[in-house]
Design an enzyme around this catalytic site. Sequence first.
Site, mmCIF file in Angstrom:
data_model
loop_
_atom_site.group_PDB
_atom_site.id
_atom_site.type_symbol
_atom_site.label_atom_id
_atom_site.label_comp_id
_atom_site.label_asym_id
_atom_site.label_seq_id
_atom_site.Cartn_x
_atom_site.Cartn_y
_atom_site.Cartn_z
ATOM 1 N N ASP A 42 0.825 -1.211 0.000
ATOM 2 C CA ASP A 42 0.000 0.000 0.000
ATOM 3 C C ASP A 42 0.857 1.258 0.000
ATOM 4 O OD1 ASP A 42 -2.788 -1.224 1.980
ATOM 5 O OD2 ASP A 42 -2.320 -1.313 -0.154
ATOM 6 N N LYS A 107 4.478 0.506 -35.820
ATOM 7 C CA LYS A 107 4.121 0.062 -34.466
ATOM 8 C C LYS A 107 3.422 1.220 -33.753
ATOM 9 C CE LYS A 107 6.182 -2.288 -30.477
ATOM 10 N NZ LYS A 107 5.547 -1.516 -29.435
ATOM 11 N N ARG A 129 -4.649 -6.341 -22.653
ATOM 12 C CA ARG A 129 -3.602 -7.364 -22.673
ATOM 13 C C ARG A 129 -3.334 -7.903 -21.270
ATOM 14 N NH1 ARG A 129 1.970 -7.451 -21.924
ATOM 15 N NH2 ARG A 129 2.985 -9.054 -23.148
#
Length: 643
Positions: A42, A107, A129
């Site tokens: 955290d 790309k 993804r």
Amino acid sequence: MKKISKAEIEALSLEELEKQIRHHNQLYFEKAAPEISDYDFDQLLLRLKKISPSSALLSEIYPDTSSPIKKTISHSSPMLSLDKCYEEKELLKWAEKFEGDIWATPKIDGLATELRYNEEGRLILAATRGDGIVGEDITENARMILDIPQKISAGPLEIRGEIYMRLSIFEAYKEGFANPRNLAAGAIKQKNPKKTKAYQLSFFGYDILGLPLKTEEEKFKLLQKFSIPTVESKKVNRKTMHEAYEYFLAKRAQEDFETDGVVFKANSTEEQKHLGFTAHHPRYAIAYKFQGDSGVTTLKEVEWSVSRTQVITPVGIVEPVQLSGATVRHVSLHNVGLMQKLGLRVGSKVLMMRRGGVIPNLENVIEAGEGPEIVPPSHCPSCHAATELRDDFLYCSSKTGCRRAKLLELEHFMKVIECDGFGEKLLEKLYDNGLVVDASDFFDLKISDLLDLERMGETLAEKLIGNIQAKKNLTLEKFIRALGIRELAKHSAKILAKEFGSLKKILSLQEEDLEAIHTFGPVIAREVVEGLSRKRGLIERLIERVQLIEMLPVPSPGKFSGKTFLFTGKMSSMDRSEAEKKVEALGGEIASGVTKDLTYLVIGSEGYANREKGNKWLKAETLIAKGASLQIISEEELLEKLG
Ligand code: IVH
């Protein structure tokens, strides 16, 4: 368990911090073998939230920023990375491993996405993804991207491609976000698909899975047949590969999207099968990255410059270096904290980069060297008041106002209201003579005041006063932006003006109200609230002098104006998204949940026929029982209303 101290956390660069978070998150969730305590994890997240509140990583994992999308999707086959190369030699070596044509595609610097279409060709799922094996479900949000068709003429199949934000769209947000990619990542994970829609994301397809296609070229043709945008690509051979690379590199500057290299693939899918994969990337593809955006140089010295908010920013002076075709001599080092974290010294070897070919940034220190340490000044370089360090930022502590900061504030005001003729020299004279102390004084200036100044003729004085008077009508957005509050730049001012419509409302906002806006985050929210309160005096003086144009949201005309709709259950006459479009075309709004303010809950005919009540239906009934005026209507009733 390993322990990480606060000091260690604070010493991490943004990149290292994000890397650590990903690493520990993966250990926890995928390997079920955490190395650090939840508390320490955290602390890493809190640090990231502090130094980069808009980091896409936060919305991926930080529960407080409540990325609502929690549902995960297992990819049908892993979504791998690409192997990279930086030289023609390496590219040629790669191409020696197979025979036949090569497919070359720019790309795109976006977010890899998987789309699944069912046997009827309907879009049934979209996923990010993620870690390559498991991604997040973004189906409803992906439906808001116009480039992604809801239905195609074949199926079942899967399409892979890149969600990205066009540079022309990013323009409006660029002051608040590092790059279009980060913003697109936040935009696609919105809780409310309508919010995603507002970001106008785009999509390029580059792969089709599930059909026996022979070449990459065929895949591209089919994608086009499905009306899925593809980026211009070329079929090349070993001799023309580099030419294609040069071609795409040259085109790059004119495109409305960011590219960072060219992907070369064996064109034949049969060849691809022979080449196979590593765990990281397919062997049949490689990304030849664009170079020149980055370069190594030496830091010569650091200058300190006061901003209009009295922050004293370190500016690095470097040995001139060529980056994306321009000579770069200095670079902002952002703040003292960052500079110290980088461990910069005079003479350090540093890596500079122009992301997307734009603003130069010092990415990291390659070799700190033995040069002198860089010590922040103890006094303001402009007004010599003592400096103070707060939260990584160095400030000029002058209470009466640092002259340089004041001048920049006045310059900013005139720039925002688009008032010409008030250059640096004139502003200095006006300020030093006590004629303009804050921006409200501009509107009290008289021709005779100006005539007392050196080199000021009557014609010019008249023109200048005329310019000011002509700029008295200020839209709400301009008004709040002109105040010069650090976090109230173009993008956030626009959002505030649009969301809240009036100055009175904006002045009454609390931090929580602002934090509720996706792109804000706690740091910006605090800055805005504090800034508005600090500028209260100026605001009051200004409203007495200018004409504020407040654009209260005007409901769009149409028979559904002011009415909200929510759909549940499968519809039979059309797709839900089609129905939503029709409702919106008539001025209706699509709600994101069942509340007492909802006008209609529309039940798709299948649900209505068998009376299977889902959560939305039950909630609506409860609200109606409590006296809410919302109505539950069937698909047929909606069709009647639509006419
Ligand atoms: S082909 C193994 N073509 O780059 C994946 N990828 O660094 C082969 N990308 O995650 C994908 N533009 O999302 C391909 N024209 C393009 C691409 C492209 C961007 C992304 C892709 C992948 C990442 C790998």
